[in-house]
Design a protein around this motif. Structure first.
Motif, PDB file in Angstrom:
ATOM      1  N   THR A 234      -3.112  17.681 -51.127  1.00  0.00           N
ATOM      2  CA  THR A 234      -2.695  19.041 -52.050  1.00  0.00           C
ATOM      3  C   THR A 234      -3.602  20.147 -51.512  1.00  0.00           C
ATOM      4  O   THR A 234      -3.166  21.138 -51.782  1.00  0.00           O
ATOM      5  CB  THR A 234      -3.015  18.359 -53.400  1.00  0.00           C
ATOM      6  N   LEU A 255      -1.867  23.861 -59.147  1.00  0.00           N
ATOM      7  CA  LEU A 255      -0.428  23.666 -59.649  1.00  0.00           C
ATOM      8  C   LEU A 255       0.218  22.360 -58.772  1.00  0.00           C
ATOM      9  O   LEU A 255       1.249  21.748 -59.320  1.00  0.00           O
ATOM     10  CB  LEU A 255       0.251  24.953 -59.592  1.00  0.00           C
ATOM     11  N   ILE A 256      -0.231  22.594 -57.518  1.00  0.00           N
ATOM     12  CA  ILE A 256       0.316  21.477 -56.737  1.00  0.00           C
ATOM     13  C   ILE A 256       0.034  20.213 -57.014  1.00  0.00           C
ATOM     14  O   ILE A 256       0.602  18.765 -57.069  1.00  0.00           O
ATOM     15  CB  ILE A 256      -0.035  21.626 -55.047  1.00  0.00           C
ATOM     16  N   ALA A 259       2.234  19.075 -60.061  1.00  0.00           N
ATOM     17  CA  ALA A 259       3.589  18.529 -59.414  1.00  0.00           C
ATOM     18  C   ALA A 259       3.344  17.067 -59.104  1.00  0.00           C
ATOM     19  O   ALA A 259       4.201  16.244 -59.484  1.00  0.00           O
ATOM     20  CB  ALA A 259       3.988  19.412 -58.616  1.00  0.00           C
ATOM     21  N   LEU A 262       3.137  14.776 -62.154  1.00  0.00           N
ATOM     22  CA  LEU A 262       4.274  14.382 -62.791  1.00  0.00           C
ATOM     23  C   LEU A 262       4.859  13.702 -61.799  1.00  0.00           C
ATOM     24  O   LEU A 262       5.738  12.847 -62.588  1.00  0.00           O
ATOM     25  CB  LEU A 262       5.124  15.844 -63.010  1.00  0.00           C
ATOM     26  N   ALA A 263       5.122  13.580 -60.657  1.00  0.00           N
ATOM     27  CA  ALA A 263       5.759  12.970 -59.736  1.00  0.00           C
ATOM     28  C   ALA A 263       5.077  11.283 -59.974  1.00  0.00           C
ATOM     29  O   ALA A 263       6.241  10.422 -59.848  1.00  0.00           O
ATOM     30  CB  ALA A 263       5.678  13.222 -58.352  1.00  0.00           C
TER      31      ALA A 263
END
Length: 274
Positions: A234, A255-256, A259, A262-263
């Motif tokens: 990341t 922000l990455i 993400a 969430l994944a």
């Protein structure tokens, strides 16, 4: 083509190497901190770092000297948090809150007394890994070796104290010494991470890769390795994207990471339905 151009710049090479080292440190320590419910210690020490940066700017210290000056202050503050929690018999989050408030208040007071600083304070608050110097990269590499060596040396004690401190203590482990080692390593890592994601976002790099790894890993060692991989990937993706799209590097990295978090939640949910 873009990758070749990106790697041709010296500042990008330093950013990718330095960012990867710091990402590994944050992710590995993050697993211990998250499981011990000490995640916010990174946030508290970041506020102390803000006060230390303000003090260094007041004395007009340059970048590498600033890092060297900040380290002892943040180390002392980490010990202050530990002693407050142990000796004053208050909860760890309260101790973190007290030291955090003192750190941020000191920074604001110094900025007020100095009438503002003739530098880009924004880069310290939100990070600018692209500005890391060769000297700072050397410091980061040295501290990386020290922290990883400590983790390897005290791995069994850290593992035992993380899951059951009382049982570890009754087994003969000096838990007070292990706690001291953990907070000192965290303090060193927070100072280094200041360049990657900035003072305001340091806790994200300590917490999010660790939480993501804990969603998908099947064991403690695999969680540490997975967190380190997530942290490095990341950070590299964030630095590359910020270079290509002219975005703030620290915010892009965070922000990455979000993400990926969430994944990982999605992956765990899918695995649960099988």
């Amino acid at each position: 083509m873009i990758i070749t151009e990106m790697l041709s710049y010296g500042f990008m090479q330093r950013a990718l190497v330095g960012g990867s080292l710091i990402a590994i440190l944050c992710s590995v320590l993050g697993v211990f901190l998250v499981l011990r419910r000490l995640s916010l210690i990174g946030d508290g020490l970041a506020h102390v770092t803000f006060g230390s940066v303000a003090l260094a700017l007041l004395f007009r210290l340059q970048s590498v000297y600033m890092t060297l000056a900040i380290i002892p202050v943040v180390l002392a503050s980490s010990m202050g948090i530990l002693k407050l929690a142990q000796k004053a018999r208050i909860y760890g989050d309260a101790a973190i809150g007290i030291v955090s408030a003192i750190g941020i208040a000191t920074g604001v007071m110094l900025a007020s007394v100095a009438g503002g600083f003739n530098v880009d304070l924004f880069s310290y608050l939100f990070g600018n890994i692209l500005s890391i110097s060769s000297s700072e990269l050397v410091i980061a590499a040295l501290l990386f070796v020290i922290v990883i060596a400590c983790v390897v040396m005290f791995y069994n004690e850290l593992f035992a104290s993380t899951f059951d401190e009382d049982l570890a203590k009754s087994s003969g482990i000096d838990t007070e010494r292990i706690n001291t080692v953990l907070v000192l390593m965290t303090a060193l890592t927070v100072v280094l991470a200041m360049k990657v994601v900035g003072i305001m976002l340091i806790s994200a790099l300590l917490i999010i890769p660790a939480v993501s790894a804990l969603q998908i890993a099947k064991g403690f060692k695999s969680a540490i390795i997975t967190a380190a991989v997530i942290g490095v990937v990341t950070v590299i993706c964030g630095i590359s994207l910020s270079f290509v799209m002219n975005l703030p590097s620290g915010a892009t990295i965070v922000l990455i990471n979000f993400a990926v978090l969430l994944a990982s939640f999605g992956g765990r949910a899918l695995r649960g339905h099988k």
